[in-house]
Design a protein around this motif. Structure first.
Motif, short mmCIF file in Angstrom:
data_model
loop_
_atom_site.label_atom_id
_atom_site.label_comp_id
_atom_site.label_asym_id
_atom_site.label_seq_id
_atom_site.Cartn_x
_atom_site.Cartn_y
_atom_site.Cartn_z
N ASN A 8 114.31 136.26 18.46
CA ASN A 8 113.34 135.66 17.55
C ASN A 8 112.26 134.90 18.32
O ASN A 8 111.09 134.95 17.96
CB ASN A 8 114.03 134.72 16.56
N THR A 9 112.66 134.19 19.38
CA THR A 9 111.68 133.47 20.19
C THR A 9 110.69 134.43 20.82
O THR A 9 109.47 134.20 20.81
CB THR A 9 112.39 132.66 21.29
N SER A 28 102.65 126.36 17.57
CA SER A 28 103.37 127.61 17.80
C SER A 28 102.52 128.59 18.61
O SER A 28 103.01 129.24 19.54
CB SER A 28 103.77 128.24 16.46
N TYR A 29 101.23 128.68 18.28
CA TYR A 29 100.34 129.57 19.01
C TYR A 29 100.17 129.10 20.46
O TYR A 29 100.15 129.90 21.39
CB TYR A 29 98.96 129.62 18.33
N GLU A 30 100.06 127.78 20.64
CA GLU A 30 99.88 127.28 22.01
C GLU A 30 101.14 127.51 22.84
O GLU A 30 101.06 127.77 24.04
CB GLU A 30 99.52 125.79 22.02
N ASP A 31 102.32 127.42 22.20
CA ASP A 31 103.56 127.72 22.92
C ASP A 31 103.54 129.15 23.47
O ASP A 31 104.00 129.41 24.59
CB ASP A 31 104.76 127.54 22.00
N ALA A 32 103.02 130.09 22.67
CA ALA A 32 102.91 131.48 23.12
C ALA A 32 101.93 131.59 24.29
O ALA A 32 102.17 132.34 25.25
CB ALA A 32 102.46 132.37 21.97
N ARG A 55 104.09 137.77 18.17
CA ARG A 55 103.30 137.77 16.93
C ARG A 55 102.15 136.77 17.00
O ARG A 55 101.06 137.04 16.47
CB ARG A 55 104.21 137.45 15.74
N SER A 56 102.37 135.64 17.65
CA SER A 56 101.29 134.65 17.78
C SER A 56 100.14 135.21 18.61
O SER A 56 98.97 135.08 18.24
CB SER A 56 101.83 133.37 18.44
N LEU A 57 100.48 135.86 19.73
CA LEU A 57 99.42 136.46 20.56
C LEU A 57 98.73 137.60 19.83
O LEU A 57 97.50 137.76 19.93
CB LEU A 57 100.02 136.95 21.88
N GLN A 58 99.50 138.39 19.08
CA GLN A 58 98.89 139.48 18.33
C GLN A 58 97.92 138.94 17.28
O GLN A 58 96.84 139.52 17.06
CB GLN A 58 99.96 140.33 17.64
N SER A 59 98.24 137.82 16.66
CA SER A 59 97.34 137.23 15.68
C SER A 59 96.03 136.80 16.32
O SER A 59 94.95 136.96 15.73
CB SER A 59 98.01 136.03 15.01
N ILE A 60 96.11 136.26 17.54
CA ILE A 60 94.89 135.86 18.25
C ILE A 60 94.04 137.09 18.57
O ILE A 60 92.82 137.09 18.37
CB ILE A 60 95.24 135.09 19.53
#
Length: 443
Positions: free
Chosen positions: A204-205, A132-136, A211-216
């Motif tokens: 949602n996508t 999921s993170y790599e998709d972002a 959210r994934s980028l923010q987590s990184i």
């Protein structure tokens, strides 16, 4: 073996406006080359390819000595560490030489830190999260491609090269799209959000990628003091929108039960998995795919929910006769450590399990939709339908939402309410509206 030499970079794009060329240390490794500049520009006739000496410029002797020293030191280092370096990518080799011999300080970039984050996830076997993170990150690269006026509709299979000893390295072809984390500012974040919103119809996508980028970025802020307060995505709303649950009635469940398919056929298996999930409190498809024979104790089936395994969500469920019949069909010829159901091949490596599960989920969704069509059930059935149905039927029967939430393995009642309360509210309002609008006419 890696090679190194000093030369002029004669590409027209790097030629100085006065006609001089940059002196570079050229690395050769795995049929690829990379240049590290000395920040020295000379005319072609003032550089000797054989001796690597510079003439006719200010401080020519000093420059020549520095070049010779670095070349000698790097060449010796390459020879002393050739066994280890053989396994490196050329990007890592260049990075190490810059740090050790050119005293270049690392500027923390988005992808260098993302590589660390993704590697941690894979070490913990959290492949779904890593994907999921790599998709972002892939869509981030495509945004950078668009900014560079390149084709942003290309397929990107993976951004990273994996070295099991020291993590992930961004592939050479994507290096140009990396950026310092500090350059990822608020205005850039807003423009990126606009790009996502234009590209995807699903909010949602968009929000999942943000959210994934923010987590990184948040992880980088926890690791590096200079990035502690760098939170460009914090002000952008990223609320997820709950999808409307697809719920079957008891009559529709009974109709699925009554269907007969040839044993061993795809629809035969899909029907069994569907009922097994429904009968086990709306069990997740991934937990069915990962179920092992050893988890069945004769009358009970026990498992730790994959999605919340770090919280230790353990379930032990008494099996209905229907489930016992399903389980015993698949037990024959299987060892205790084998997968119970033929969804994931026995020797699949952990890193591949997530991809296989995704493929099997698509296969399941295709056939459960066809089963619904056979019964004239005009609903979009998926792997989530057994879970949504079990939950909504329980709520409609008046079972305490706290017990429902516990059965689902949700972290709180609020999570259950977020996903299912609207559906319940719709049911209640429909009943009220029907009562009022279809009331008997006065005598």
């Amino acid at each position: 073996m890696a090679t190194v030499k000093v030369t002029l970079d004669k590409r027209s794009s790097n030629r100085h406006k006065d006609g001089s060329y940059p002196v570079v240390l050229r690395l050769g490794h795995q049929s690829k080359s990379r240049d590290i500049p000395f920040n020295i520009y000379v005319d072609e006739e003032k550089f000797d390819d054989l001796t690597n000496k510079i003439t006719g410029v200010q401080n020519a002797v000093r420059h020549s000595k520095r070049i010779q020293k670095i070349l000698g030191d790097v060449d010796l280092w390459l020879d002393e560490n050739k066994a280890e370096i053989k396994l490196w990518s050329i990007a890592k080799l260049k990075d190490q030489i810059e740090k050790q011999f050119f005293k270049k300080q690392e500027t923390l970039s988005l992808f260098s830190h993302a590589a660390r984050v993704l590697y941690r996830f894979t070490q913990k076997e959290k492949f779904s999260t890593a994907s999921s993170y790599e998709d972002a990150l892939k869509i981030f690269v495509k945004y950078q491609m668009k900014l560079a006026k390149r084709n942003d509709k290309v397929e990107i299979k993976t951004l990273f090269e994996e070295n099991r000893d020291d993590g992930f390295t961004l592939k050479d072809e994507y290096q140009r799209y990396d950026m310092p984390i500090k350059a990822f500012g608020v205005e850039f974040a807003k423009d990126f959000q606009a790009y996502l919103s234009h590209r995807y119809t699903s909010k949602n996508t968009v929000n999942i990628h943000l959210r994934s980028l923010q987590s990184i970025l948040n992880d980088a802020g926890k690791s590096f003091a200079e990035l502690k307060d760098h939170k460009p995505l914090e002000s952008i709303k990223k609320m997820s929108i709950a999808n409307q649950p697809v719920v079957l009635t008891l009559e529709e469940i009974a109709a699925i039960r009554d269907l007969h398919f040839e044993p061993g056929s795809s629809k035969f298996h899909v029907k069994n998995y569907f009922l097994f999930m429904f009968n086990n409190m709306g069990m997740n498809f991934i937990d069915v795919a990962l179920a092992k024979v050893v988890q069945f104790g004769g009358k009970r089936f026990s498992y730790i929910r994959k999605k919340t395994e770090e919280e230790g969500d353990y379930f032990s469920i008494m099996q209905s006769q229907e489930n016992l019949d399903i389980v015993y069909y698949y037990l024959e010829g299987r060892d205790k450590d084998d997968y119970l159901f033929p969804l994931i091949p026995k020797d699949t490596e952990p890193a591949r399990i997530f991809r296989v599960k995704k493929d099997r989920a698509k296969w399941f969704n295709t056939h459960i939709k066809q089963i619904a069509a056979l019964l004239d059930i005009d609903k979009n059935l998926t792997t989530y339908t057994p879970r949504d149905t079990w939950t909504n039927l329980g709520l409609q029967m008046g079972i305490d939402i706290r017990k429902i939430s516990s059965g689902l393995g949700h972290s709180s009642i609020e999570v259950t309410q977020k996903h299912y309360e609207q559906s319940m509210q719709d049911t209640i309002l429909d009943q009220i509206n029907k009562t009022i609008t279809q009331a008997p006419k006065p005598g």
